[in-house]
Enzyme design. Structure first.
Site, PDB file in Angstrom:
ATOM      1  N   GLU A 126       0.533  -0.506 -14.417  1.00 23.91           N
ATOM      2  CA  GLU A 126       1.458  -1.584 -13.814  1.00 23.91           C
ATOM      3  C   GLU A 126       0.454  -2.712 -13.428  1.00 23.91           C
ATOM      4  O   GLU A 126      -0.408  -2.599 -12.264  1.00 23.91           O
ATOM      5  CB  GLU A 126       2.114  -1.127 -12.669  1.00 23.91           C
ATOM      6  CG  GLU A 126       2.996  -0.200 -12.554  1.00 23.91           C
ATOM      7  CD  GLU A 126       4.282  -0.619 -13.302  1.00 23.91           C
ATOM      8  OE1 GLU A 126       4.341  -1.710 -13.696  1.00 23.91           O
ATOM      9  OE2 GLU A 126       5.403   0.094 -13.327  1.00 23.91           O
ATOM     10  N   GLN A 133       1.794 -12.836  -2.715  1.00 16.13           N
ATOM     11  CA  GLN A 133       1.261 -11.744  -3.080  1.00 16.13           C
ATOM     12  C   GLN A 133       1.989 -10.542  -3.631  1.00 16.13           C
ATOM     13  O   GLN A 133       1.768  -9.580  -3.152  1.00 16.13           O
ATOM     14  CB  GLN A 133       0.149 -11.225  -1.927  1.00 16.13           C
ATOM     15  CG  GLN A 133      -0.873 -12.418  -1.622  1.00 16.13           C
ATOM     16  CD  GLN A 133      -1.798 -12.150  -0.341  1.00 16.13           C
ATOM     17  OE1 GLN A 133      -2.601 -12.089  -0.635  1.00 16.13           O
ATOM     18  NE2 GLN A 133      -0.923 -11.811   0.657  1.00 16.13           N
ATOM     19  N   CYS A 167       3.346  -8.754  -7.251  1.00 18.23           N
ATOM     20  CA  CYS A 167       3.190  -8.911  -8.685  1.00 18.23           C
ATOM     21  C   CYS A 167       4.299  -9.761  -9.431  1.00 18.23           C
ATOM     22  O   CYS A 167       3.900 -10.241 -10.347  1.00 18.23           O
ATOM     23  CB  CYS A 167       2.847  -7.433  -9.190  1.00 18.23           C
ATOM     24  SG  CYS A 167       4.230  -6.589  -8.850  1.00 18.23           S
ATOM     25  N   PRO A 203       0.779  -1.114  -0.044  1.00 18.26           N
ATOM     26  CA  PRO A 203       0.115  -0.044   0.069  1.00 18.26           C
ATOM     27  C   PRO A 203       0.850   1.222  -0.024  1.00 18.26           C
ATOM     28  O   PRO A 203       0.369   2.398  -0.710  1.00 18.26           O
ATOM     29  CB  PRO A 203      -0.963   0.009   1.389  1.00 18.26           C
ATOM     30  CG  PRO A 203      -0.654  -1.294   1.729  1.00 18.26           C
ATOM     31  CD  PRO A 203       0.600  -2.066   1.209  1.00 18.26           C
ATOM     32  N   LEU A 204       1.931   1.334   0.994  1.00 12.57           N
ATOM     33  CA  LEU A 204       2.662   2.514   0.835  1.00 12.57           C
ATOM     34  C   LEU A 204       3.878   2.444  -0.057  1.00 12.57           C
ATOM     35  O   LEU A 204       4.316   3.682  -1.071  1.00 12.57           O
ATOM     36  CB  LEU A 204       3.394   2.612   2.126  1.00 12.57           C
ATOM     37  CG  LEU A 204       2.391   2.762   3.414  1.00 12.57           C
ATOM     38  CD1 LEU A 204       2.893   2.839   4.586  1.00 12.57           C
ATOM     39  CD2 LEU A 204       1.215   3.833   2.932  1.00 12.57           C
ATOM     40  N   GLY A 234      -2.655  -2.666 -10.250  1.00 12.96           N
ATOM     41  CA  GLY A 234      -3.496  -3.585  -9.874  1.00 12.96           C
ATOM     42  C   GLY A 234      -3.735  -4.647 -10.992  1.00 12.96           C
ATOM     43  O   GLY A 234      -2.852  -4.853 -11.639  1.00 12.96           O
ATOM     44  N   THR A 263      -8.888  -5.080 -14.060  1.00 14.69           N
ATOM     45  CA  THR A 263      -9.199  -3.590 -13.515  1.00 14.69           C
ATOM     46  C   THR A 263      -8.329  -2.492 -14.595  1.00 14.69           C
ATOM     47  O   THR A 263      -8.688  -1.532 -15.129  1.00 14.69           O
ATOM     48  CB  THR A 263      -8.742  -3.147 -12.457  1.00 14.69           C
ATOM     49  OG1 THR A 263      -9.466  -4.040 -11.502  1.00 14.69           O
ATOM     50  CG2 THR A 263      -9.230  -1.810 -11.738  1.00 14.69           C
TER      51      THR A 263
HETATM   52  P1  NAD Z   1      -7.183  -4.599  -8.237  1.00 15.95           P
HETATM   53  O1  NAD Z   1      -7.196  -4.064  -9.563  1.00 15.95           O
HETATM   54  O2  NAD Z   1      -8.648  -5.139  -7.816  1.00 15.95           O
HETATM   55  O3  NAD Z   1      -7.354  -2.945  -7.441  1.00 15.95           O
HETATM   56  C1  NAD Z   1      -6.470  -2.042  -7.376  1.00 15.95           C
HETATM   57  C2  NAD Z   1      -6.854  -0.765  -7.198  1.00 15.95           C
HETATM   58  O4  NAD Z   1      -8.111  -0.418  -8.335  1.00 15.95           O
HETATM   59  C3  NAD Z   1      -7.742  -0.619  -5.950  1.00 15.95           C
HETATM   60  O5  NAD Z   1      -7.443   0.644  -5.406  1.00 15.95           O
HETATM   61  C4  NAD Z   1      -9.363  -0.877  -6.316  1.00 15.95           C
HETATM   62  O6  NAD Z   1     -10.178  -0.108  -5.542  1.00 15.95           O
HETATM   63  C5  NAD Z   1      -9.286  -0.034  -7.532  1.00 15.95           C
HETATM   64  N1  NAD Z   1     -10.164  -0.397  -8.489  1.00 15.95           N
HETATM   65  C6  NAD Z   1     -11.087  -1.636  -8.768  1.00 15.95           C
HETATM   66  N2  NAD Z   1     -11.970  -1.481  -9.516  1.00 15.95           N
HETATM   67  C7  NAD Z   1     -11.728  -0.268 -10.188  1.00 15.95           C
HETATM   68  C8  NAD Z   1     -12.032   0.280 -11.536  1.00 15.95           C
HETATM   69  N3  NAD Z   1     -13.323  -0.326 -11.942  1.00 15.95           N
HETATM   70  N4  NAD Z   1     -11.726   1.451 -11.856  1.00 15.95           N
HETATM   71  C9  NAD Z   1     -10.641   2.231 -11.296  1.00 15.95           C
HETATM   72  N5  NAD Z   1     -10.025   1.509  -9.991  1.00 15.95           N
HETATM   73  C10 NAD Z   1     -10.681   0.456  -9.745  1.00 15.95           C
HETATM   74  O7  NAD Z   1      -6.114  -5.135  -7.918  1.00 15.95           O
HETATM   75  P2  NAD Z   1      -5.677  -5.686  -6.326  1.00 15.95           P
HETATM   76  O8  NAD Z   1      -6.433  -6.885  -6.203  1.00 15.95           O
HETATM   77  O9  NAD Z   1      -5.731  -4.661  -5.326  1.00 15.95           O
HETATM   78  O10 NAD Z   1      -4.183  -6.044  -6.487  1.00 15.95           O
HETATM   79  C11 NAD Z   1      -3.680  -7.088  -7.089  1.00 15.95           C
HETATM   80  C12 NAD Z   1      -3.283  -6.918  -8.367  1.00 15.95           C
HETATM   81  O11 NAD Z   1      -2.139  -5.948  -8.628  1.00 15.95           O
HETATM   82  C13 NAD Z   1      -2.563  -8.355  -8.908  1.00 15.95           C
HETATM   83  O12 NAD Z   1      -3.286  -8.589 -10.452  1.00 15.95           O
HETATM   84  C14 NAD Z   1      -0.959  -7.764  -9.215  1.00 15.95           C
HETATM   85  O13 NAD Z   1      -0.372  -8.726  -9.811  1.00 15.95           O
HETATM   86  C15 NAD Z   1      -1.193  -6.534  -9.579  1.00 15.95           C
HETATM   87  N6  NAD Z   1       0.084  -5.881  -8.772  1.00 15.95           N
HETATM   88  C16 NAD Z   1       0.766  -5.363 -10.015  1.00 15.95           C
HETATM   89  C17 NAD Z   1       2.030  -4.516  -9.572  1.00 15.95           C
HETATM   90  C18 NAD Z   1       3.019  -4.098 -10.822  1.00 15.95           C
HETATM   91  O14 NAD Z   1       3.772  -3.325 -10.535  1.00 15.95           O
HETATM   92  N7  NAD Z   1       2.927  -4.567 -11.960  1.00 15.95           N
HETATM   93  C19 NAD Z   1       2.401  -4.597  -8.041  1.00 15.95           C
HETATM   94  C20 NAD Z   1       1.628  -4.916  -7.220  1.00 15.95           C
HETATM   95  C21 NAD Z   1       0.251  -5.726  -7.605  1.00 15.95           C
END
Ligand code: NAD
Length: 487
Positions: free
Chosen positions: A245, A277, A279, A150-151, A223, A227
């Site tokens: 990302e 968990q 990425c 988160p941070l 994320g 998404t």
């Molecule tokens: P997520 O996509 O569910 O959520 C991420 C963020 O997006 C949250 O703040 C969420 O509230 C927001 N969100 C959800 N729906 C949305 C929408 N329709 N429009 C805009 N924002 C929306 O992901 P998560 O479950 O929080 O995280 C896990 C995922 O993140 C995994 O797939 C992981 O691989 C990826 N991840 C990628 C990296 C990278 O650097 N490439 C790093 C960490 C995590």
């Protein structure tokens, strides 16, 4: 209860509902945050937009001092920040200590990079001309953050965005907003109102209004792929700057010359940190068939020594996963693999001794293939599937067959293999013999479906700057090539 942080003030916003934040190790409620609405998102955009001109005109040296001051305040609050992060996110304290270091050092790093340069001077066409390439901020940057770091992931966006002169709106994950709100309360109050805003809530209710808002030109998101695709489709008609990302399905290749004991420890770290968990967690492992038995035995023996428990306990190696639905996905992947013939060598289930919390035992699977979900989709849990290759070229082909291209790891001291691996593998980061070690100055990001954004390094700053070319003639006179032609 922490509130939203908009225009330098803490506000409950326009909604009446709350989101409860749980400790994933105990399933007990930790606190609540307001469930934000579209109106709250709009209020944050207004504040960030109003603050933008003042912030972009603030001298870079002053902006640098303010970023350093934020880092200094964070250091003064370290103990509390790490504890809160551990409680709401779940991973063990040493991993949150590390996340904290990334947070503060990223603010310090971009404080300096932000005052280093703002473009370049080109050789001009004539002696009487000056040609400048100027890097400018975009305006308001929406920073949408996941729950796994988160941070750290907030700092990788917010610090360069601010250093470049943008104002920001942070949308933390609804699962882990408390540590970000703690920063808003204790570490951001020296910035002018509106420069940093935090709006809590769900993606559809708060983040989508930011993504589609005409006054938010940059969307920085980490994320899931799903998404990210939704954000890209919403933002495309408005031609916004997207910084995405996304997910990964990283391969971990062990070469024949690698040491089995070191491999066991390196692979466990790469696959099980943050309960898998990350990425860039290693989610597919390719072993040489000629030595598979030796490597597998060392790995299973090492994994059986790891201790599962609450992150806040100093003896814990592996903490809980973040929430029930993520444990279910891991179970589904493991069960599907077993149904198709995979063998569980250790783990494979929820721990019997822990009655509460979203735990899953660190798991090793053998006999997997690419038809299984565990080898093709992002699992995002503590599972290590092992697949045997017969030639190194085969391992590289398999590494590249995922739709994702975030990272890839290799264990080898053979320079020919190492060179072939980093030249041929399509991934944003390639780690040789030291998995998952990032570098402040080294760009981090993906290829293919992992998204093309880069965080950290000079590239991470440039994601938040747009480029303008200025062509300036001092000798003011009509040019020979202007109208009328033929003279
Ligand atoms: P997520 O996509 O569910 O959520 C991420 C963020 O997006 C949250 O703040 C969420 O509230 C927001 N969100 C959800 N729906 C949305 C929408 N329709 N429009 C805009 N924002 C929306 O992901 P998560 O479950 O929080 O995280 C896990 C995922 O993140 C995994 O797939 C992981 O691989 C990826 N991840 C990628 C990296 C990278 O650097 N490439 C790093 C960490 C995590």
């Amino acid at each position: 209860m922490p509130l939203h942080y908009i225009d330098g003030k803490f506000t409950a916003g326009s909604g009446t509902e709350k989101i409860t934040v749980f400790d994933p190790a105990t399933e007990e409620a930790l606190d609540t945050v307001p469930r934000g609405t579209q109106r709250d998102a709009e209020a944050a955009v207004q504040a960030a937009k109003l603050a933008f001109d003042g912030w972009r005109r603030t001298p870079a040296n002053v902006r640098a001092s303010l970023l350093h001051e934020a880092a200094a305040k964070m250091r003064a609050h370290k103990e509390h920040i790490v504890r809160l992060l551990t409680l709401e996110q779940g991973k063990p304290i040493p991993e949150n200590d590390e996340e904290f270091e990334w947070l503060v050092n990223t603010f310090d790093y971009y404080a300096e990079l932000g005052r280093h340069e703002r473009g370049r001077v080109l050789p001009s066409g004539e002696y009487t001309q000056l040609n400048l390439v100027i890097k400018e901020p975009y305006g308001v940057a929406a920073c949408i953050i996941p729950w796994n770091y988160p941070l750290l992931l907030m700092s990788w966006k917010v610090a360069p965005a601010l250093a470049a002169g943008n104002t920001v709106i942070i949308k933390p994950s609804e699962l882990t907003p408390l540590s970000t709100m703690y920063l808003a309360q204790n570490c951001f109050d020296h910035f002018a109102p509106g420069v940093i805003n935090v709006v809590n809530g769900f993606g559809k209710e708060v983040a989508e209004p930011l993504v589609t808002h005409k006054d938010v030109p940059v969307i920085a998101f980490t994320g899931s792929l799903a998404t990210g695709q939704r954000i890209a489709s919403l933002a495309a008609p408005m031609m916004k700057k997207l910084h995405l990302e996304l997910g990964g399905k990283d391969a971990f290749v062990i070469a024949e010359d690698a040491d089995p004991q070191i491999s066991a420890r390196a692979l466990s770290y790469a696959a099980l940190t943050n309960a898998g968990q990350v990425c860039t967690s290693s989610e597919r492992v390719y072993l040489p068939a000629s030595k598979a038995a030796e490597f597998t035995e060392a790995l299973v023996a090492h994994i059986r020594t790891l201790r599962l428990g609450a992150g806040i306990e100093p003896t814990t190696d592996i903490g809980p996963m973040i929430a029930e639905q993520f444990v279910r996905k891991v179970e589904e992947h493991v069960q599907e693999a077993i149904g198709k013939g995979a063998k569980v060598l250790t783990g494979g289930r929820r721990p019997q001794q822990l009655k509460k919390g979203y735990f899953f035992e660190p798991t090793v699977l053998a006999g997997v293939d690419h038809s299984m979900l565990i080898m093709s989709e992002e699992t995002f849990g503590p599972v290590i599937p092992l697949m045997e290759y017969s030639t190194f070229e085969e391992a590289i082909n398999w590494t590249n067959q995922s739709e994702y291209g975030l990272g890839a790891c290799l264990l080898s001291s053979d320079p020919l293999k190492v060179k072939m691996f980093f030249e041929e593998v399509k991934a944003g980061t390639v780690w040789i013999n030291d998995p998952l070690t990032d570098n402040y100055a080294g760009p981090f990001g993906g290829m293919k479906m992992s998204g093309g954004a880069r965080e950290l390094g000079q590239e991470g700053l440039d994601e938040f700057r747009q480029t303008k070319h200025v062509h300036w003639e001092f000798a003011v006179a009509a040019k020979s090539w202007w109208y009328p032609y033929g003279q």
